[in-house]
Design a protein around this motif. Structure first.
Motif: not given
Length: 988
Positions: A842-844, A857-860, A878-879, A884-885
């Motif tokens: 969610l932070l990503g 990117r780091g969070f994801a 989901e991640v 991809s986005e």
């Protein structure tokens, strides 16, 4: 048969016939080499590891990834095969490669068939035609080097064996026919061309001596004999020297040692003991092809399978098809290893075989001498011996050395694993027939006029594809011509087919197999008949039987050895054929014993599921469970991943178990087990299984009435939560509202349940566009959960990050970040990795919304690794969609495309349609940038379809993009292969 008929050549370079010519330069050397290997075993699978050893020699520098290179080669070979008139397929499955070419389309096997035909003609006394056939065979072989495109050690070994087993015996037959027809000079010419190689083969040396004597070249013959005899003695090969001396003595005494072709010893009959072929043999074409390959040289082949699978019919049918391969005859004996009577011993088999060969056993009193006589008669003879219905290795072990020059096919319900250490036999397992094959067998027995396709399919399924059950059923139907086929379907669907054919039906066959086992195995088989699932683990079986795991594992292995069980992909898991399951279940006649077994089984799954729930969700409110003093060997898990693996592996069993619990009246188990595994399965994307067991549990709770009021509310709440995860908001709202009412009616303090209903309802409101109302409900839920006390923190962190999602949806990014970070602190304090991974995800998402690409990117990426480690399939999808986005926004098209494809795969499995639509949108935009308009249109079309009901406004925006693309180009036609969606599952 001439060479022009061959569609493939491996005698020489690897050639493919195109039109009237054979093209030996159709592809690079390694492609030709790979095809040549597959052509040595037409119709049989060749493992990739073995192919690698064939194709690359020790002098080659192999590619970095040989297996991947083979897959690339297979695609290029398919393109070459497309040029052929008739369809030949290269099938790649389970890490093996198989070519569906017919044996007779390959020049090497044409050669072998011509040699076999020549032998058969010679045996019948038609020597001129035999000579013509053997000459045509040598015309096919010519002067070519077999497998010329292969230089590896395996290829050289194959060439050596082909020369020893296929070419040298053919030369002996050629010389024998010349001798019979009086053309002695041709014998010497043939052997002169082979010199000095023929001196290494005693059979060819004897033909030369024979031709020299018959040509009155006695001195030359004597000199050849003496020099060879002395060479044998010098090499300490006394047996060969003695054999040569005896042969030469006969020549000197009679002028000739033999004038008949080498098809059998004088005075010995050619046995024809093969039973009659079945009127119509159905199925197992791939197994017949595999047996062709295995029986191309002397050795032992074990054909095993469950009782009634059709092993004997398979071998007898193959024997009739390939009778010409065995010019010295066929021996057959039923060892009666699983019959009700006394099994056949070695001495009886020896006597039967001697009689079949025309040798009276009565004249030889000593059994050991009879065995030695049989070995002497069989020496050098190319025959087929079928040892049918063998109980164990000890029953046939003394017989196998007798057939050193022939092929022995052994059929058994046991795998005869003991043979592997001694003789390394090749093995074929006969499986039940497919629905189509079973229908064909039924039609053959009862006629097409008796009913339609649907009835036949249903009857074949009742029989589980076992030929013995199908044949007994067909006979039952055929003797009642006035009864409609539909009536039989109804009758046997309810009754089953075990009971028909009392003396020789399925039940009798299975009983014979079971009787041959030790008491532990028989007990285990009867016990696991109470298990309702498709498979069973050692630990579950041990719990049911109340025995130590070691003894249970040994007993299960014995059942698998006897084909009463199958290994289910892992060493500690087994499964039962449907008919065998019905048979096993019927053996539990004592009602008290059955109830005790069922209770131990349910307790094992219940307690193990409880341990998994505690390991995976340590901070969540526990499902109320009952206490039990009995030790049922419930599993404990060292980490979250182990608990996840067990829940995944047992998913089908647990679904079946809960259904059984409802039908058998074990309502407490049916009510509680679904709650223990539901949240774990939800993380794995198994939403259909979750709903299945939760609805069954709901039925159990309703059956128990007022005593299960709290469980009823919990189940309703979990069902609503699951429908929310599937983004089916209308159903989710209905069940959450019902759960709220149930909590209000239930006795005791139900604040946690009511808080969860508020929380889930808030998520539904946000997802359906009512963000303000959703935020209000989230805050009320947080207030309630903070009042709970000790039970609150585990719920609070979840409520915090879900409220944060609502604030992010309302573009209040600062408050969203605050809630996320508070939740992250709680998750880390409680060592809840799953919640931590979700908050990082969610932070990503929040950082991406705030256009902080690197931070997003780091969070994801951190979330992705944690979700993958926890096997949370839906979350991984989901991640991946989020990444991809992120990568698309940062201009990294390749990485964006890879993440999008993974997202489509995993979100599709988990039912995460919104994230799947996001990934499809990203993929469509990438295809559009790359000029792949048809791929872009397909991706956007799929995304629009997914969003039509879930997020119509977003779907409308994508539909506008789609229309712009469609205006630019003409719409594409139907696609056979999609550039967008690849649904095959794979581990992450």
């Amino acid at each position: 048969m001439a060479l022009v008929d061959a569609r493939f050549t491996i005698l020489g370079q690897t050639g493919i016939r195109v039109g009237e010519t054979v093209d030996t330069q159709w592809g690079p050397l390694k492609l030709r080499a790979m095809l040549a290997v597959l052509l040595t075993r037409p119709g049989a699978p060749v493992p990739a590891a073995e192919l690698i050893d064939w194709v690359w020699s020790d002098d080659d520098v192999p590619p970095k990834n040989p297996s991947q290179t083979l897959y690339s080669y297979s695609w290029r070979i398919r393109r070459a095969l497309d040029s052929m008139q008739d369809r030949v397929e290269l099938v790649v499955a389970n890490g093996s490669f198989r070519l569906t070419a017919r044996r007779e389309s390959i020049d090497y096997f044409q050669y072998r068939d011509l040699v076999d035909r020549a032998r058969d003609l010679a045996r019948r006394g038609d020597h001129q035609q035999a000579l013509d056939a053997i000459r045509r065979a040598f015309h096919v072989w010519g002067d070519q080097l077999p497998l010329e495109d292969l230089k590896s050690g395996r290829a050289e070994a194959w060439r050596s064996q082909a020369r020893r087993t296929a070419q040298v015996p053919a030369y002996e037959l050629l010389c024998s026919e010349y001798l019979v027809l009086g053309d002695y000079s041709s014998v010497l010419e043939v052997l002169d061309d082979l010199a000095p190689d023929h001196l290494a083969h005693p059979s060819l040396l004897k033909r030369r001596l024979e031709a020299l004597y018959l040509s009155s070249r006695t001195d030359e013959a004597t000199q050849l004999y003496l020099s060879t005899y002395q060479a044998f003695k010098a090499a300490l090969n006394d047996a060969a020297a003695q054999d040569l001396r005896e042969f030469h003595d006969r020549l000197r005494a009679h002028g000739v040692a033999r004038t008949e072709p080498t098809t059998g010893a004088a005075g010995v009959l050619v046995p024809e003991q093969l039973p009659l072929d079945v009127p119509m043999f159905v199925g197992h074409e791939d197994k017949l092809a595999a047996l062709d390959v295995m029986a191309s040289r002397p050795g032992v082949v074990v054909v095993d399978g469950v009782g009634g699978a059709g092993k004997t019919a398979f071998v007898v049918h193959w024997g009739h098809l390939r009778r010409q391969r065995f010019p010295d005859g066929v021996l057959f004996v039923d060892m009666q290893g699983f019959s009700d009577g006394v099994s056949v011993d070695t001495s009886s088999v020896v006597d039967r075989f001697l009689q079949g060969l025309g040798v009276s056993p009565d004249r030889i009193v000593n059994p050991d001498h009879r065995l030695a006589k049989l070995q002497s008669v069989l020496s050098g003879r190319r025959l087929l011996a079928v040892l049918d219905n063998v109980r164990d290795t000890s029953q046939i072990h003394p017989l196998l050395p007798l057939f050193a020059s022939g092929v022995v096919v052994v059929t058994s319900r046991s795998r005869l694993s003991d043979l592997a250490a001694r003789l390394a036999p090749q093995r074929i397992s006969i499986d039940p027939l497919s629905d189509d094959e079973a229908c064909r067998l039924l039609v053959d027995r009862i006629g097409e006029h008796r009913g339609g396709c649907e009835e036949l399919v249903e009857l074949s399924r009742v029989c589980g594809g076992l030929p013995i059950a199908l044949k007994v059923l067909a006979n039952h139907i055929a003797t009642r011509p006035g009864v409609q086929l539909g009536a039989f379907v109804t009758h046997f669907r309810e009754r089953g087919v075990l009971g028909i054919g009392t003396m020789h039906g399925p039940r009798a066959v299975f009983t014979q197999s079971l009787r041959a086992l030790d008491p532990d195995a028989r007990l285990l088989f009867r016990t696991i008949g109470a298990h309702p699932g498709p498979g069973i683990s050692v630990s579950a079986a041990a719990a049911m039987a109340g025995l130590p795991a070691r003894r249970v594992h040994e007993a299960l292995d014995a059942l698998a050895e006897a084909h009463l069980l199958e290994q289910a992909g892992e060493l500690d898991r087994y499964r039962l054929h449907d008919l065998l399951r019905e048979f096993a279940a019927g053996l539990l006649e004592d009602a008290a014993e059955r109830v005790a077994i069922e209770r131990r089984m349910l307790d094992f799954y219940y307690r193990t599921a409880e341990n998994a729930d505690v390991r995976v969700l340590p901070t969540m409110i526990r499902v109320p469970t009952s206490d039990s003093d009995e030790n049922v060997g419930a599993l404990e898990f060292r980490d979250v991943a182990a608990a996840h693996r067990w829940c995944t592996a047992e998913a089908q069993n647990i679904v079946a178990l809960v259904r059984f619990a409802i039908s058998a009246g074990y309502f407490e188990y049916a009510m509680q087990i679904p709650q223990l595994v539901g949240q774990i399965w939800l993380r794995q994307g198994l939403t259909a299984e979750v709903l299945n067991v939760l609805h069954a549990g709901l039925a159990g709770a309703k059956a128990l009435g007022e005593s299960a009021a709290e469980h009823l509310a919990d189940l309703l709440q979990q069902i609503g939560h699951t429908y929310l995860a599937r983004q089916e908001y209308g159903r989710a709202e209905h069940y959450v509202h019902s759960a709220h009412l149930a909590y209000l009616r239930a006795p005791g303090d139900q604040t946690p349940g009511i808080a969860f209903c508020l929380h889930t309802g808030a998520r539904i409101l946000v997802a359906t566009g009512n963000v303000t109302m959703g935020i209000d409900s989230h805050e009320r839920a947080l207030t309630l959960v903070r009042m709970i006390g000790e039970r609150g923190p585990g719920m609070e962190k979840v409520f915090l990050y879900r409220a944060g999602e609502a604030y992010q949806e309302a573009f209040d990014y600062q408050r969203a970040a605050s809630y996320y970070h508070k939740s992250l602190v709680l998750a880390r304090e409680q060592e809840d990795e799953a919640s931590e991974a979700t908050v990082l995800q969610l932070l990503g998402s929040l950082s991406f919304a705030r256009e902080r690409i690197a931070e997003a990117r780091g969070f994801a990426e951190a979330a992705l690794w944690k979700h993958a480690g926890l096997l949370a399939v839906g979350r991984v999808g989901e991640v991946c969609a989020l990444l991809s986005e992120i990568e698309l926004e940062d201009g990294n098209l390749f990485e964006a495309k890879q993440y999008a494809r993974k997202a489509i795969q995993f979100c599709g499995r988990a039912g995460a349609s919104l994230s799947e639509a996001t990934a499809l949108h990203v993929l469509g935009r990438i295809h559009a940038r790359e000029g792949l308009r048809d791929g872009a249109i397909e991706a956007l079309s799929l995304a629009v379809a997914l969003l039509a009901d879930l997020q119509p406004e977003r779907g409308d925006r994508m539909a506008a993009e789609l229309r712009e693309l469609e205006l630019e180009i003409e719409l594409p036609g139907a696609r056979k292969d999609s550039p967008v969606v690849k649904r095959d599952t794979e581990a992450f």
